[in-house]
Design a protein around this motif. Structure first.
Motif, PDB file in Angstrom:
ATOM      1  N   TYR A  87       0.649  -1.421  -0.117  1.00 42.16           N
ATOM      2  CA  TYR A  87      -0.025   0.362  -0.309  1.00 42.16           C
ATOM      3  C   TYR A  87       0.726   0.891  -0.052  1.00 42.16           C
ATOM      4  O   TYR A  87       0.788   1.748   0.468  1.00 42.16           O
ATOM      5  CB  TYR A  87      -0.971  -0.239   1.012  1.00 42.16           C
ATOM      6  N   SER A 121      -2.784  -7.679   9.006  1.00 44.53           N
ATOM      7  CA  SER A 121      -3.407  -8.282   9.160  1.00 44.53           C
ATOM      8  C   SER A 121      -4.157  -9.436   8.552  1.00 44.53           C
ATOM      9  O   SER A 121      -4.891 -10.214   8.272  1.00 44.53           O
ATOM     10  CB  SER A 121      -4.633  -7.489   7.932  1.00 44.53           C
ATOM     11  N   THR A 124      -2.218 -10.355   2.820  1.00 44.04           N
ATOM     12  CA  THR A 124      -1.147 -10.291   1.808  1.00 44.04           C
ATOM     13  C   THR A 124      -0.797 -12.242   2.183  1.00 44.04           C
ATOM     14  O   THR A 124      -0.742 -12.694   0.828  1.00 44.04           O
ATOM     15  CB  THR A 124       0.056 -10.408   2.261  1.00 44.04           C
TER      16      THR A 124
HETATM   17  P1  IMP Z   1      -0.800  -7.270   6.055  1.00 42.05           P
HETATM   18  O1  IMP Z   1      -1.466  -7.839   4.546  1.00 42.05           O
HETATM   19  O2  IMP Z   1      -1.969  -6.503   6.025  1.00 42.05           O
HETATM   20  O3  IMP Z   1      -0.661  -8.678   6.243  1.00 42.05           O
HETATM   21  O4  IMP Z   1       0.048  -6.634   5.573  1.00 42.05           O
HETATM   22  C1  IMP Z   1       1.629  -6.933   5.213  1.00 42.05           C
HETATM   23  C2  IMP Z   1       2.530  -6.334   4.254  1.00 42.05           C
HETATM   24  O5  IMP Z   1       1.662  -4.971   4.819  1.00 42.05           O
HETATM   25  C3  IMP Z   1       3.929  -6.692   5.213  1.00 42.05           C
HETATM   26  O6  IMP Z   1       4.681  -8.241   5.143  1.00 42.05           O
HETATM   27  C4  IMP Z   1       4.720  -5.682   5.087  1.00 42.05           C
HETATM   28  O7  IMP Z   1       5.055  -4.870   3.807  1.00 42.05           O
HETATM   29  C5  IMP Z   1       3.541  -4.316   5.606  1.00 42.05           C
HETATM   30  N1  IMP Z   1       3.095  -4.264   6.670  1.00 42.05           N
HETATM   31  C6  IMP Z   1       2.056  -4.291   7.508  1.00 42.05           C
HETATM   32  N2  IMP Z   1       2.361  -3.886   9.073  1.00 42.05           N
HETATM   33  C7  IMP Z   1       3.321  -2.898   8.951  1.00 42.05           C
HETATM   34  C8  IMP Z   1       3.885  -2.760   9.817  1.00 42.05           C
HETATM   35  O8  IMP Z   1       4.370  -1.969  11.162  1.00 42.05           O
HETATM   36  N3  IMP Z   1       5.414  -1.792   9.555  1.00 42.05           N
HETATM   37  C9  IMP Z   1       5.908  -1.788   8.236  1.00 42.05           C
HETATM   38  N4  IMP Z   1       5.527  -2.431   6.767  1.00 42.05           N
HETATM   39  C10 IMP Z   1       4.191  -2.819   7.123  1.00 42.05           C
END
Ligand code: IMP
Ligand code: MG
Length: 198
Positions: A87, A121, A124
């Protein structure tokens, strides 16, 4: 916070002067990360003995974890990488995943271990696992250095987890904010001003 408290690992940079005004506090020191990766590497070495292990990293965040974790695994292994849309500079997850770079390996018959920097979350990862499972690997597991507590939106079975952290945005050790901070050897939070300047 002194350089020593941040942790130093051999010759890795522990102090990046230009980042200093933006760093709030260090959540996990360089030494703590390395000790945890050594433990995870040991478990992986036992679990995957005699199998054909492929580490799959999700770019860009996972490249640092991948490099260090792999060197704690006492087995032959192969590397591959995928890039998915994130994002950008935003700190909230959108749930939208797009494959920007696919794997070079055909996964059929391989023991695939997806290496992740952080599971937030979980959206991904959920998408990726479903996609990879369809390619018929012999096995498919996940190793994640960090997992945010309590906010996983989807049920995920993560075989190897490094640290559970509070639901805060963190940087360092591969994790970025607006592409910066990836080269810090520790995990830290940012001061509110850091977001305002981006
Ligand atoms: P998810 O799909 O919300 O689990 O997030 C996936 C991706 O978001 C991770 O692989 C990171 O690249 C990014 N991300 C999520 N949380 C953080 C954070 O606290 N710091 C930096 N990148 C994050
Ligand atoms: Mg990112």
């Amino acid at each position: 916070m002194t350089v020593t408290e941040r942790g130093s690992v051999s010759t890795l940079a522990t102090y990046v002067e230009a980042y200093e005004p933006d760093i709030d506090r260090v959540l996990i020191s360089a030494e703590e990360i390395q000790a945890k990766l050594a433990e995870m590497g040991e478990r992986i070495s036992q679990d995957y003995a005699g199998r054909r292990l492929l580490l799959v990293g999700v770019l860009k965040g996972a490249f640092v974890v991948m490099a260090d974790l792999a060197r704690y695994v006492r087995l032959p292994l192969e590397f591959d990488f995928m890039a998915v849309s994130s994002y950008g500079a935003a700190t909230k997850t959108s749930g939208v995943v797009r494959i920007l770079k696919d794997l070079d390996h055909d996964l059929e018959g391989l023991d695939v271990l997806v290496v992740e920097d952080i599971v937030d979350s979980g959206l991904t990862l959920k998408y990726l696992l479903k996609n990879l499972a369809g390619r018929k690997p012999a096995s498919l597991e996940v190793a994640a250095l960090l997992r945010k507590e309590g906010i996983q939106q989807v049920n995920l079975d993560i075989r190897y987890t490094g640290f559970e952290i509070p639901n805060e945005f963190v940087v360092g050790y591969g994790l970025d904010f607006a592409e910066r901070f990836r080269n810090l050897p520790y995990i830290a939070t940012l001061r509110p001003e850091a977001y305002a300047d981006a």
